[in-house]
Motif scaffolding. Structure first.
Motif, PDB file in Angstrom:
ATOM      1  N   UNK A 189       0.831  -1.201   0.001  1.00  0.00           N
ATOM      2  CA  UNK A 189      -0.126  -0.027   0.059  1.00  0.00           C
ATOM      3  C   UNK A 189       0.787   1.289  -0.025  1.00  0.00           C
ATOM      4  N   UNK A 190       1.904   1.292   0.696  1.00  0.00           N
ATOM      5  CA  UNK A 190       2.720   2.417   0.963  1.00  0.00           C
ATOM      6  C   UNK A 190       3.550   2.526  -0.325  1.00  0.00           C
ATOM      7  N   UNK A 191       4.080   1.480  -0.838  1.00  0.00           N
ATOM      8  CA  UNK A 191       4.989   1.471  -2.140  1.00  0.00           C
ATOM      9  C   UNK A 191       4.291   2.050  -3.384  1.00  0.00           C
ATOM     10  N   UNK A 192       3.001   1.823  -3.349  1.00  0.00           N
ATOM     11  CA  UNK A 192       2.132   1.885  -4.429  1.00  0.00           C
ATOM     12  C   UNK A 192       1.698   3.536  -4.314  1.00  0.00           C
ATOM     13  N   UNK A 193       1.394   3.971  -3.127  1.00  0.00           N
ATOM     14  CA  UNK A 193       1.197   5.519  -2.841  1.00  0.00           C
ATOM     15  C   UNK A 193       2.235   6.200  -3.149  1.00  0.00           C
ATOM     16  N   UNK A 194       3.489   6.094  -2.716  1.00  0.00           N
ATOM     17  CA  UNK A 194       4.656   6.669  -2.779  1.00  0.00           C
ATOM     18  C   UNK A 194       4.984   6.722  -4.171  1.00  0.00           C
ATOM     19  N   UNK A 195       4.757   5.622  -5.207  1.00  0.00           N
ATOM     20  CA  UNK A 195       5.175   5.548  -6.500  1.00  0.00           C
ATOM     21  C   UNK A 195       4.163   6.481  -7.233  1.00  0.00           C
ATOM     22  N   UNK A 196       2.918   6.479  -6.963  1.00  0.00           N
ATOM     23  CA  UNK A 196       2.093   7.262  -7.517  1.00  0.00           C
ATOM     24  C   UNK A 196       2.334   8.646  -7.327  1.00  0.00           C
ATOM     25  N   UNK A 197       2.580   9.075  -6.104  1.00  0.00           N
ATOM     26  CA  UNK A 197       3.091  10.454  -5.683  1.00  0.00           C
ATOM     27  C   UNK A 197       4.175  11.046  -6.614  1.00  0.00           C
ATOM     28  N   UNK A 198       5.192  10.207  -6.592  1.00  0.00           N
ATOM     29  CA  UNK A 198       6.420  10.483  -7.553  1.00  0.00           C
ATOM     30  C   UNK A 198       6.302  10.533  -8.978  1.00  0.00           C
ATOM     31  N   UNK A 199       5.433   9.530  -9.605  1.00  0.00           N
ATOM     32  CA  UNK A 199       5.102   9.563 -10.689  1.00  0.00           C
ATOM     33  C   UNK A 199       4.138  10.786 -11.342  1.00  0.00           C
ATOM     34  N   UNK A 219      -4.671  -1.690  11.632  1.00  0.00           N
ATOM     35  CA  UNK A 219      -4.639  -0.136  11.616  1.00  0.00           C
ATOM     36  C   UNK A 219      -3.504   0.304  12.315  1.00  0.00           C
ATOM     37  N   UNK A 220      -3.155   1.360  11.999  1.00  0.00           N
ATOM     38  CA  UNK A 220      -1.984   2.126  12.586  1.00  0.00           C
ATOM     39  C   UNK A 220      -2.506   3.460  12.955  1.00  0.00           C
ATOM     40  N   UNK A 221      -1.455   4.267  13.920  1.00  0.00           N
ATOM     41  CA  UNK A 221      -1.615   5.653  14.208  1.00  0.00           C
ATOM     42  C   UNK A 221      -1.438   6.421  12.956  1.00  0.00           C
ATOM     43  N   UNK A 222      -2.003   7.561  12.707  1.00  0.00           N
ATOM     44  CA  UNK A 222      -1.761   8.405  11.494  1.00  0.00           C
ATOM     45  C   UNK A 222      -0.529   8.858  11.492  1.00  0.00           C
ATOM     46  N   UNK A 223      -0.178   9.491  12.382  1.00  0.00           N
ATOM     47  CA  UNK A 223       1.501   9.853  12.344  1.00  0.00           C
ATOM     48  C   UNK A 223       2.328   9.176  12.058  1.00  0.00           C
ATOM     49  N   UNK A 224       2.172   7.535  12.227  1.00  0.00           N
ATOM     50  CA  UNK A 224       3.129   6.687  12.093  1.00  0.00           C
ATOM     51  C   UNK A 224       3.117   6.243  10.524  1.00  0.00           C
ATOM     52  N   UNK A 225       1.952   6.428   9.902  1.00  0.00           N
ATOM     53  CA  UNK A 225       1.735   6.241   8.479  1.00  0.00           C
ATOM     54  C   UNK A 225       2.433   7.325   7.724  1.00  0.00           C
ATOM     55  N   UNK A 226       2.127   8.621   8.219  1.00  0.00           N
ATOM     56  CA  UNK A 226       2.891   9.844   7.645  1.00  0.00           C
ATOM     57  C   UNK A 226       4.172   9.757   7.573  1.00  0.00           C
ATOM     58  N   UNK A 227       4.829   9.331   8.700  1.00  0.00           N
ATOM     59  CA  UNK A 227       6.182   9.186   8.799  1.00  0.00           C
ATOM     60  C   UNK A 227       6.859   7.979   7.826  1.00  0.00           C
ATOM     61  N   UNK A 228       6.094   7.034   7.659  1.00  0.00           N
ATOM     62  CA  UNK A 228       6.639   5.829   6.932  1.00  0.00           C
ATOM     63  C   UNK A 228       6.521   6.744   5.381  1.00  0.00           C
TER      64      UNK A 228
END
Lengths: 216, 773
Positions: free
Chosen positions: B111-121, B503-512
Motif C-alpha cells: 500500500x505504501x509502495x504504491x502510494x509513494x510510486x504514484x506521488x512520485x509519478x 490499523x495504525x496511528x495516523x502520524x506513524x503512517x505519515x512518517x512511513x
C-alpha cells in the motif's frame, strides 16, 4: 433520608436526549432507557420535557400492585418491580398519574426509573442529571438549587381528589405558586413580561408571492 | 482513475454505514471494566471531559468526568454513545487496493509502495503542486502540525488545506482583522457574568449543548438573551428577544444595531479613543443604516432592532456569540467584523463578562487552525508569505527556506482544480468533502477525475470510496496528543486502547510515507510528545504561542489557555526545546486592559458595506434554502451515522417548512417533496413546523448520497476567508411525483444496515476476531 433532591425544569430542556442515552448505559437495565422525553408538539414548538419517575411518598403504582412487587426504599426511592413477584398485569402502568412505569413484554415485567439506585445509594448523581447539558435535570439539595437558580420548585401535585407529594420537584417559572396553569404556555414563559409576543415570531412576514397553484 | 467501481448499495453491503448498538462483549449487568481513562469527547469544539471504560483493550462505555471544569460531567448524546465507534463492524482494519469489483486486502508494504510510486509519478509528470493534501480538524494539534510539515516537506506541495475551511475560517479572518489574533476573546466562564448575551447564527442547543448551561447560569445572574436566527431553535424559544432574520441578512442587522448605538450615544468613547483605530470611517459606513432600512432587508421589525441595540448598549457587560449561521456565507468575514464593531464600540471586550466569540464546530477547530495545515499558514498562526515567518519555521524544521512552498489553494479551490485537471493526485486524512463541501455533484465529478487518490481514515466514508489505496488510520481513543477547545483551552487527549487489526496511528503512517519519499530526515519522531515539543518551538513568537505549554502542565491544570509564551527566556533565540520554560499561566481572557494584538496594540474597526449574498431568490427559485445540524449527528456523519442509538434519534434529513408556505404548496408533514436549486435536487420528507421563517426551508447536512443537503448548496466563496456559502441558496419546492417518492423511499431504505441484518459476505465474525485486538 438523603437531603439530595431531583429537579426537573422543562423550560431548560433542549430535547437532546442525552438523558435517555445515558440512562440506557446503566448496567442494571442493559440498553433500555428508563427516562422518557415528551415532544410537546414539534409542529408548533421545539419544546420538549424529560420525565423520570417522580418517586411519590405514597406511590399509587405500589398501592395498586396485586403482587406487592413495587417497593419504596427508606430513602424514598420507588423501585422497579421485583422480577420474581411482577406478574406483568400493567396495573401500575395504568394507575400512575404521571404516566411513568412501562411494561416490557419481552421480559414480562414493569420497569421504570429507580433514580439510578446503584449510583444514588452510594452518593453519586443519577446518570441523566449528571449529563444533562442545560441542567433541565438537576440533582442536589434544595438549598443548593435555591442559591443559584431561578424558578420555584414544587413537589405537591393535585390529581382530582388525590394529592401527591414526591421526592422529585418540578420547577415552575419564578413566582408561580400553584399548578393551575396552561402547561404549554408556562413552558414558553420568558423573563420579560411581553415575552409571549413571539409565540408566532413570523406573523409580520408577508406570504410568498403566489401564482396559479403554487409559488411564483 | 478514482471513479468507484461499485454501486452505492454495494458499498453499503461491504463497508456500511452499519448501525452498531451494543458495546464489545454486550451490555454488562455489573460494572465490569479494567480501567477508567480521562480524556475528551471526540466531537465538537467544546471538547468535553469524559472518562472511558476500557476492558480487554476495547472501549466499553463511559463515566461522567465531573472534575473537568468546562462540562463538569455534562455530555450530549454524541459524547455518551461515542464509544460505540470503537470495535465497530465497519472499522477499516487492513490496507486495501481498489479492484474492478471493490477492494482487495494488501500488505502495508504494498500500500505504501504504491502510494509513494504514484506521488512520485504524478509529481514528475505534472509538477510538485499537482499532488494535493486535505486533512480534518478532528485531528490533534500534533497531527495538524505534522500534516502541515508533511505536505510542505515530504509531499513538497503548496496545495494543502483543511476542513476548518468549511467551518470557522470567516471567524478566524474576522478576528485577525479586528483584534490581530484568532481566538475566542474569553473563556466560557465570562458568559456567566454577562448581563446581555447576543446570540446570532448559531443553534447552540443542538450544536454546542453544554454551552446552554453557561447561558442559563448567566440568566440566573439576571442576563437577558437576544437571539437572532431564521429558525426558532430550542434556545431561541426561551430568549427574551427573538430576531427572526432572513438568511444572509446578518450584516444589515449588525450595521443597524451599530447605527442605533452611535445615534443614541451608547458607545464607550474613551475606549474607542484609547484602544481602537478606524471608528470614524465605520461610523460613516452605518450613518444611513437605520433600523427601518435594516427591517426591509432582514424582515425583523425596526423596533426590535432598536431594542436589541439598546439592550446590548445599555447593559453593563455583554457577550456576542456566533457560529456557522453567520460565518458560512460569502459575507462571513463582513458579518464577523460587524460583530466586532459592536463589541469595540461599546468597549465590551477584554473585561469580565464581556467578549465576542465564535463557537468552534469541529473538535479541534481552534487548535487545528493554528499549527499549519491551512494553505496560507505556518505553525503558530504564522503567515506563509511573510519572509521572517518562513525563515523561523525553516530554522525549526532544519530545511532551506526555499524548500517551504508558498501559499496554496483552499479546500474548495483544490476540488475546483481537480475538476479542471490541474491537480491529479490527492492524499486525504479524515476529511469527507463529498458530504461536507457544497455542490456535491460537482465534487463527485472532480474526484472521478483524479489519477490517484490515497485515503487515510478509519471508516470508508463517501469520499474514501473514490480512493485507489485505503490506509486504515486511528480513532480518537487510539492515539494521544493535545487539542484546543473553542474557548482556547489546550487539553490532553489520552489513548486508552491501541488500533485494532492492522490499523495504525495516523502520524506513524505519515512518517512511513515521508521516509519512502526520501524525506525522512525531517521526520525523526518516536512519539507524539516529541511532535508537541517541536510544535512548542515552532509556535514560539507566533500569535498562537504554545511555547510555555507542556503536556504535564495541561494534565495538572485541566488545560492551559493559549497564548502561553515562554516566560523566563523570552526573546532568547534558542532552538533547543529543553530550554523552553513553561511558567506562563495561560491567557483565559484576551485583550485585558484594552491591549490588542496588532502591532500598535489597538483594535481595528472595519467599515462594512451592505451587499447581498452570492445567490438570492428570484421568480425561478423563490424560496431561501439554508442548512445546519441536528444534535445526534456530527459533521459529515462518517462517525455518527454508524452509531445506532444516535441514528435512531434522527435517522434521515427532513425539510423544515413553515405551515403558511406548506399551505401554499399543498404540503403536509411526512409528504415527500422535491427541493431543487441550480446545482441539483433532493427528494426528502417534509416536516411542517412554525419554528422557521415562512420564506425559508431548512435541511440538516450530515447525510451523503441522495440525502445530501450539499447537492443543493453553491460553491460561491467569501473573498477573504474562501469559505463557501453553505447557509444561503435559492430553491424551489414542490410535492414529489409518485416516481420521485418511490425513489426517495428506496434511498431512505438503503441508507444503513443494522448489525442483525448484515449480508453473509460481510465477514463480521472475521472482523470481530480482529476487532478484539
Amino acid at each position: 433520608m438523603s437531603d439530595l433532591r431531583f429537579f426537573i425544569d422543562p423550560i431548560r430542556c433542549i430535547g437532546c436526549k442525552a438523558c435517555m442515552q445515558a440512562c440506557s448505559e446503566c448496567a442494571t437495565h442493559r440498553g433500555k432507557s428508563m427516562i422518557h422525553l415528551e415532544h410537546i408538539e414539534r409542529g408548533t414548538s421545539t419544546q420538549t420535557a424529560p420525565m423520570v419517575c417522580m418517586h411519590c411518598d405514597l406511590p399509587t403504582c405500589a398501592a395498586v400492585c396485586p403482587a406487592d412487587a413495587i417497593k419504596r426504599t427508606e430513602d424514598g426511592i420507588v423501585q422497579s418491580s421485583q422480577a420474581p413477584r411482577c406478574i406483568g398485569c400493567s396495573n401500575c402502568v395504568n394507575a400512575c398519574p404521571f404516566g411513568v412505569p412501562r411494561y416490557y413484554p419481552e421480559i414480562d415485567q414493569m420497569l421504570k426509573c429507580d433514580m439510578c439506585y446503584d449510583r444514588t445509594s452510594i452518593g453519586q448523581k443519577p446518570m441523566c442529571a449528571s449529563v444533562c447539558p442545560s441542567e433541565a435535570l438537576f440533582y442536589g439539595t434544595l438549598e443548593e438549587f435555591q442559591a443559584r437558580r431561578k424558578g420555584t420548585p414544587k413537589n405537591t401535585f393535585q390529581f382530582g381528589a388525590q394529592t401527591i407529594t414526591t421526592k422529585v420537584f418540578i420547577v415552575l417559572p419564578e413566582g408561580e405558586i400553584g399548578l393551575d396553569m396552561d402547561v404549554i404556555s408556562h413552558m414558553d414563559a420568558r423573563f420579560e413580561p411581553d415575552a409571549f409576543d413571539h409565540l408566532d415570531p413570523f406573523a409580520h412576514l408577508e406570504p410568498l408571492p403566489q401564482a396559479q397553484g403554487g409559488l411564483l | 482513475m478514482a471513479k468507484p467501481p461499485l454501486s452505492r448499495e454495494d458499498y453499503l453491503d461491504l463497508y456500511g454505514p452499519t448501525l452498531h448498538y451494543t458495546p464489545p462483549g454486550g451490555f454488562r449487568t455489573v460494572d465490569d471494566y479494567d480501567d477508567l481513562v480521562d480524556t475528551h469527547c471526540c466531537f465538537c469544539g467544546q471538547q468535553c471531559g469524559i472518562k472511558l471504560k476500557v476492558k480487554d483493550n476495547a472501549v466499553v462505555g463511559f463515566e461522567p468526568r465531573y472534575e473537568f471544569p468546562f462540562n463538569r460531567g455534562k455530555l450530549c448524546p454524541k459524547g455518551i454513545k461515542r464509544y460505540l465507534q470503537g470495535s465497530h463492524p465497519d472499522r477499516l482494519l487492513h490496507p486495501m487496493r481498489r479492484t474492478p469489483t471493490g477492494y482487495e486486502r494488501i500488505t502495508w508494504d504494498e500500500a505504501l509502495s504504491e502510494t509513494v510510486a504514484k506521488i512520485q509519478e504524478i509529481q514528475a509528470k505534472y509538477g510538485k503542486d499537482s499532488f494535493a493534501m486535505l486533512s480534518g480538524v478532528s485531528l490533534t494539534n500534533e497531527k495538524s502540525y505534522l500534516v502541515g510539515k508533511f505536505a510542505r516537506l515530504a509531499l513538497q506541495t503548496a496545495n494543502l488545506d483543511y476542513n476548518g475551511r468549511l467551518c470557522m475560517v470567516s471567524a478566524g479572518a474576522g478576528n485577525k482583522k479586528a483584534y490581530g489574533i484568532d481566538r475566542s476573546s474569553n473563556h466560557w466562564e465570562d458568559i456567566t457574568q454577562a448581563k446581555v448575551i447576543f446570540i446570532i447564527g448559531t443553534n447552540i442547543a443542538e450544536c454546542f449543548p453544554i454551552t446552554t448551561d453557561y447561558i442559563w447560569r448567566a440568566r440566573d445572574n439576571g442576563a437577558k438573551i437576544i437571539y437572532a436566527d431564521p429558525r426558532m431553535v430550542p434556545m431561541a424559544r426561551t430568549a427574551d428577544l427573538f430576531l427572526p432574520l432572513r438568511v444572509g441578512s446578518d450584516s444589515a442587522l449588525l450595521m443597524a444595531m451599530l447605527h442605533v448605538l452611535i445615534r443614541d450615544r451608547l458607545i464607550d468613547e474613551e475606549f474607542i479613543r484609547n484602544h481602537t483605530v478606524g471608528f470614524e470611517e465605520t461610523a460613516d459606513a452605518v450613518s444611513n443604516a437605520t433600523p427601518e432600512w435594516a427591517a426591509e432587508i432582514t424582515g425583523i421589525p425596526a423596533e426590535k432592532i432598536e431594542l436589541a441595540a439598546r439592550w446590548y448598549g445599555e447593559a453593563e457587560t455583554g457577550m456576542i456569540l456566533h457560529a456557522r449561521g453567520l460565518e458560512h456565507q460569502t459575507k462571513g468575514v463582513d458579518n464577523v467584523v460587524s460583530c466586532a464593531n459592536l463589541a469595540l464600540a461599546t468597549g465590551k471586550i477584554g473585561k469580565p463578562g464581556c467578549g465576542h466569540s465564535t463557537i468552534t464546530g469541529q473538535g479541534n477547530g481552534q487548535g487545528g487552525r493554528e499549527h499549519g495545515h491551512k494553505c496560507d499558514q505556518l505553525p503558530g498562526n504564522r503567515d506563509i508569505t511573510n519572509p521572517e515567518h518562513r525563515k523561523y519555521i525553516a530554522e525549526v524544521w532544519g530545511c532551506p527556506e526555499e524548500e517551504i512552498p508558498g501559499k496554496g489553494l483552499t479546500a474548495q479551490e483544490i476540488l475546483n482544480a481537480i475538476h479542471a485537471g490541474e491537480i491529479k493526485g490527492l492524499l486525504s486524512l479524515c476529511f469527507n468533502p463529498l458530504v461536507s463541501l457544497p455542490d456535491a455533484n460537482f465534487n463527485r465529478e472532480a474526484l472521478d477525475k483524479l489519477e490517484h487518490y490515497t485515503v487515510i481514515d478509519f471508516f470508508l466514508s463517501e469520499t474514501a470510496q473514490h480512493a485507489d489505496i485505503v490506509l486504515p488510520g486511528s480513532l480518537h481513543e487510539e492515539d494521544e496528543g493535545t487539542s484546543t477547545s473553542g474557548e482556547g483551552r489546550v487539553i490532553k487527549i489520552n489513548a486508552p486502547v491501541t488500533p485494532p487489526g492492522e490499523a495504525r496511528r495516523d502520524w506513524e503512517i505519515m512518517l512511513d510515507i515521508a521516509n519512502r519519499l526520501g524525506r525522512g530526515k525531517y521526520f525523526q519522531y518516536t512519539s507524539t510528545r516529541e511532535i508537541f515539543e517541536e510544535l512548542r518551538l515552532a509556535s514560539r513568537g507566533g500569535t498562537a504561542d504554545y511555547s510555555g505549554i507542556t503536556w504535564d502542565k495541561v494534565v495538572n491544570t485541566m488545560g492551559v489557555f493559549w497564548p502561553a509564551p515562554q516566560v523566563t527566556e523570552r526573546g532568547k533565540t534558542t532552538m533547543n526545546i529543553a530550554e523552553l520554560d513553561s511558567l506562563h499561566p495561560g491567557t483565559p481572557r484576551l485583550y485585558e486592559g484594552g491591549k490588542f494584538y496588532h502591532a500598535d496594540g489597538k483594535a481595528r474597526f472595519n467599515a462594512v458595506k451592505w451587499r447581498e449574498s452570492g445567490e438570492v431568490v428570484d421568480e425561478e427559485y423563490p424560496i431561501w434554502f439554508t442548512t445546519g445540524r441536528v444534535v445526534s449527528q456530527y459533521l459529515s456523519g462518517t462517525q455518527t451515522r454508524r452509531i445506532g442509538p444516535l441514528v435512531d434519534q434522527f435517522p434521515h434529513p427532513r425539510l423544515e417548512i413553515h405551515p403558511r408556505m406548506a399551505k401554499q404548496l399543498g404540503i403536509a408533514t411526512d409528504d415527500w417533496v422535491t427541493v431543487q436549486t441550480r446545482r441539483g435536487e433532493v427528494i426528502i420528507q417534509a416536516n411542517v413546523v412554525n419554528t422557521i421563517r415562512p420564506d425559508t426551508v431548512f435541511m440538516a447536512y450530515h447525510w451523503g448520497g441522495k440525502e445530501s443537503a450539499n447537492l443543493l448548496t453553491q460553491r460561491a466563496l467569501d473573498p477573504v476567508s474562501k469559505i463557501p456559502e453553505f447557509k444561503v441558496s435559492a430553491c424551489r419546492v414542490r410535492l414529489a411525483t409518485p416516481e420521485e417518492q418511490a425513489e426517495g423511499e428506496r434511498v431512505k431504505a438503503a441508507s444503513a444496515r443494522t448489525e442483525k441484518n448484515l449480508p453473509a459476505g460481510y465477514g463480521l465474525n472475521a472482523r470481530r476476531q480482529e476487532l478484539r485486538r
